[in-house]
Design a protein around this motif. Structure first.
Motif, PDB file in Angstrom:
ATOM      1  N   ALA A   1       6.997 -12.489  47.088  1.00  9.62           N
ATOM      2  CA  ALA A   1       8.270 -12.673  46.381  1.00  9.62           C
ATOM      3  C   ALA A   1       9.191 -11.497  46.692  1.00  9.62           C
ATOM      4  N   ALA A   2       8.637 -10.273  46.679  1.00  8.93           N
ATOM      5  CA  ALA A   2       9.430  -9.079  47.017  1.00  8.93           C
ATOM      6  C   ALA A   2       9.880  -9.145  48.468  1.00  8.93           C
ATOM      7  N   LEU A   3       8.969  -9.603  49.337  1.00 12.42           N
ATOM      8  CA  LEU A   3       9.310  -9.740  50.745  1.00 12.42           C
ATOM      9  C   LEU A   3      10.434 -10.758  50.935  1.00 12.42           C
ATOM     10  N   ASP A   4      10.325 -11.894  50.243  1.00 12.69           N
ATOM     11  CA  ASP A   4      11.387 -12.909  50.309  1.00 12.69           C
ATOM     12  C   ASP A   4      12.695 -12.344  49.793  1.00 12.69           C
ATOM     13  N   SER A   5      12.619 -11.549  48.725  1.00 11.02           N
ATOM     14  CA  SER A   5      13.817 -10.930  48.166  1.00 11.02           C
ATOM     15  C   SER A   5      14.431  -9.963  49.173  1.00 11.02           C
ATOM     16  N   ASN A   6      13.594  -9.157  49.827  1.00 12.90           N
ATOM     17  CA  ASN A   6      14.098  -8.227  50.842  1.00 12.90           C
ATOM     18  C   ASN A   6      14.723  -8.970  52.019  1.00 12.90           C
ATOM     19  N   ILE A   7      14.054 -10.041  52.432  1.00 11.75           N
ATOM     20  CA  ILE A   7      14.602 -10.844  53.533  1.00 11.75           C
ATOM     21  C   ILE A   7      15.924 -11.461  53.119  1.00 11.75           C
ATOM     22  N   GLY A   8      15.988 -11.952  51.900  1.00  8.41           N
ATOM     23  CA  GLY A   8      17.240 -12.522  51.397  1.00  8.41           C
ATOM     24  C   GLY A   8      18.341 -11.475  51.358  1.00  8.41           C
ATOM     25  N   ASN A   9      17.988 -10.263  50.903  1.00 11.92           N
ATOM     26  CA  ASN A   9      18.974  -9.179  50.876  1.00 11.92           C
ATOM     27  C   ASN A   9      19.443  -8.826  52.278  1.00 11.92           C
ATOM     28  N   LEU A  10      18.500  -8.764  53.221  1.00 14.57           N
ATOM     29  CA  LEU A  10      18.875  -8.473  54.607  1.00 14.57           C
ATOM     30  C   LEU A  10      19.785  -9.558  55.173  1.00 14.57           C
ATOM     31  N   GLN A  11      19.468 -10.821  54.885  1.00 16.01           N
ATOM     32  CA  GLN A  11      20.319 -11.913  55.361  1.00 16.01           C
ATOM     33  C   GLN A  11      21.709 -11.821  54.748  1.00 16.01           C
ATOM     34  N   GLN A  12      21.758 -11.485  53.465  1.00 18.97           N
ATOM     35  CA  GLN A  12      23.052 -11.371  52.783  1.00 18.97           C
ATOM     36  C   GLN A  12      23.854 -10.205  53.366  1.00 18.97           C
ATOM     37  N   ARG A  13      23.201  -9.068  53.582  1.00 19.33           N
ATOM     38  CA  ARG A  13      23.891  -7.921  54.162  1.00 19.33           C
ATOM     39  C   ARG A  13      24.351  -8.219  55.578  1.00 19.33           C
ATOM     40  N   THR A  14      23.504  -8.918  56.336  1.00 22.52           N
ATOM     41  CA  THR A  14      23.877  -9.301  57.697  1.00 22.52           C
ATOM     42  C   THR A  14      25.098 -10.202  57.674  1.00 22.52           C
ATOM     43  N   GLN A  15      25.105 -11.174  56.777  1.00 24.45           N
ATOM     44  CA  GLN A  15      26.254 -12.077  56.669  1.00 24.45           C
ATOM     45  C   GLN A  15      27.506 -11.303  56.269  1.00 24.45           C
ATOM     46  N   GLN A  16      27.352 -10.341  55.360  1.00 31.05           N
ATOM     47  CA  GLN A  16      28.495  -9.527  54.955  1.00 31.05           C
ATOM     48  C   GLN A  16      29.027  -8.712  56.126  1.00 31.05           C
ATOM     49  N   LEU A  17      28.114  -8.156  56.925  1.00 29.49           N
ATOM     50  CA  LEU A  17      28.546  -7.400  58.099  1.00 29.49           C
ATOM     51  C   LEU A  17      29.257  -8.297  59.108  1.00 29.49           C
ATOM     52  N   ILE A  18      28.715  -9.493  59.303  1.00 29.88           N
ATOM     53  CA  ILE A  18      29.360 -10.446  60.224  1.00 29.88           C
ATOM     54  C   ILE A  18      30.745 -10.812  59.704  1.00 29.88           C
ATOM     55  N   ASP A  19      30.848 -11.066  58.400  1.00 27.51           N
ATOM     56  CA  ASP A  19      32.155 -11.386  57.813  1.00 27.51           C
ATOM     57  C   ASP A  19      33.120 -10.214  57.977  1.00 27.51           C
ATOM     58  N   LYS A  20      32.606  -9.001  57.788  1.00 24.66           N
ATOM     59  CA  LYS A  20      33.444  -7.808  57.924  1.00 24.66           C
ATOM     60  C   LYS A  20      33.933  -7.661  59.368  1.00 24.66           C
ATOM     61  N   VAL A  21      33.034  -7.883  60.324  1.00 16.41           N
ATOM     62  CA  VAL A  21      33.414  -7.816  61.735  1.00 16.41           C
ATOM     63  C   VAL A  21      34.474  -8.868  62.041  1.00 16.41           C
ATOM     64  N   ASN A  22      34.282 -10.090  61.531  1.00 13.69           N
ATOM     65  CA  ASN A  22      35.264 -11.154  61.768  1.00 13.69           C
ATOM     66  C   ASN A  22      36.604 -10.811  61.136  1.00 13.69           C
ATOM     67  N   ASP A  23      36.587 -10.247  59.920  1.00 20.81           N
ATOM     68  CA  ASP A  23      37.833  -9.836  59.270  1.00 20.81           C
ATOM     69  C   ASP A  23      38.531  -8.749  60.080  1.00 20.81           C
ATOM     70  N   ASN A  24      37.755  -7.784  60.564  1.00 27.92           N
ATOM     71  CA  ASN A  24      38.347  -6.718  61.374  1.00 27.92           C
ATOM     72  C   ASN A  24      38.915  -7.272  62.678  1.00 27.92           C
ATOM     73  N   ARG A  25      38.255  -8.270  63.235  1.00 28.32           N
ATOM     74  CA  ARG A  25      38.790  -8.889  64.456  1.00 28.32           C
ATOM     75  C   ARG A  25      40.099  -9.616  64.163  1.00 28.32           C
ATOM     76  N   LYS A  26      40.173 -10.273  63.019  1.00 26.17           N
ATOM     77  CA  LYS A  26      41.419 -10.941  62.638  1.00 26.17           C
ATOM     78  C   LYS A  26      42.531  -9.919  62.461  1.00 26.17           C
ATOM     79  N   LYS A  27      42.202  -8.786  61.825  1.00 22.84           N
ATOM     80  CA  LYS A  27      43.195  -7.725  61.652  1.00 22.84           C
ATOM     81  C   LYS A  27      43.627  -7.171  63.007  1.00 22.84           C
TER      82      LYS A  27
END
Length: 171
Positions: free
Chosen positions: A66-92
């Motif tokens: 469960a902790a591992l799944d939570s960590n993986i979920g957090n990593l996926q969420q952070r990765t998605q946030q980084l991708i969104d941030k990169v896309n936003d910076n590219r738009k800017k």
């Protein structure tokens, strides 16, 4: 640990593998053959109190997963946030480049207009110089025409005098 407990643990691990992105490219058959070969190679060791320890281990392993799944979920969420941030910076960046292009076009247009105005002033100056030179040339051509007419008149006079001299009888 008894055989049914071990089978339950193997099923849990298989479910985790099926849900894990690391095993996404494996077929389900690959996972089941792997677990079945483990079942064949592992032999249970008799241990006193193994069933109680197995139950405690199941609780720990499910908490671990469960902790591992939570960590993986957090990593996926952070990765998605980084991708969104990169896309936003590219738009800017795209917006900045578009604004830069527009301002550059305006400046280039302004400079082109100034250059064109300077060229027209130079053309006007050259036109005045050319007009003056053409007037001088016209005056010279006219003067040459007058001198040519005088020269023809003088040639006719010399010719007439020569004819008079040649036609006179000798004394």
């Amino acid at each position: 640990m008894s055989n049914p407990d071990r089978e339950n643990e193997d099923l849990e691990q298989e479910e985790v593998r099926n849900d894990s992105p690391f095993f996404a490219d494996l077929d389900r058959g690959d996972l089941s053959s792997e677990t079945s070969s483990r079942k064949d190679s592992l032999t249970p060791l008799p241990c006193p109190g193994a069933e109680a320890a197995g139950a405690a281990l199941d609780g720990k392993s499910s908490a671990y997963f469960a902790a591992l799944d939570s960590n993986i979920g957090n990593l996926q969420q952070r990765t998605q946030q980084l991708i969104d941030k990169v896309n936003d910076n590219r738009k800017k960046d795209h917006a900045v480049m578009s604004n830069f292009r527009e301002s550059l076009l305006l400046k280039v247009s302004s400079l082109a207009e100034k250059l064109e105005e300077k060229m027209f002033r130079v053309y006007d100056l050259h036109n005045e110089l050319l007009q003056e030179k053409l007037r001088e040339l016209s005056e010279l051509v006219e003067r040459i025409g007058r001198i040519e007419a005088e020269l023809r008149h003088a040639c006719r006079a010399v010719e007439a005098a020569y004819e008079d001299l040649c036609l006179r009888p000798e004394p």
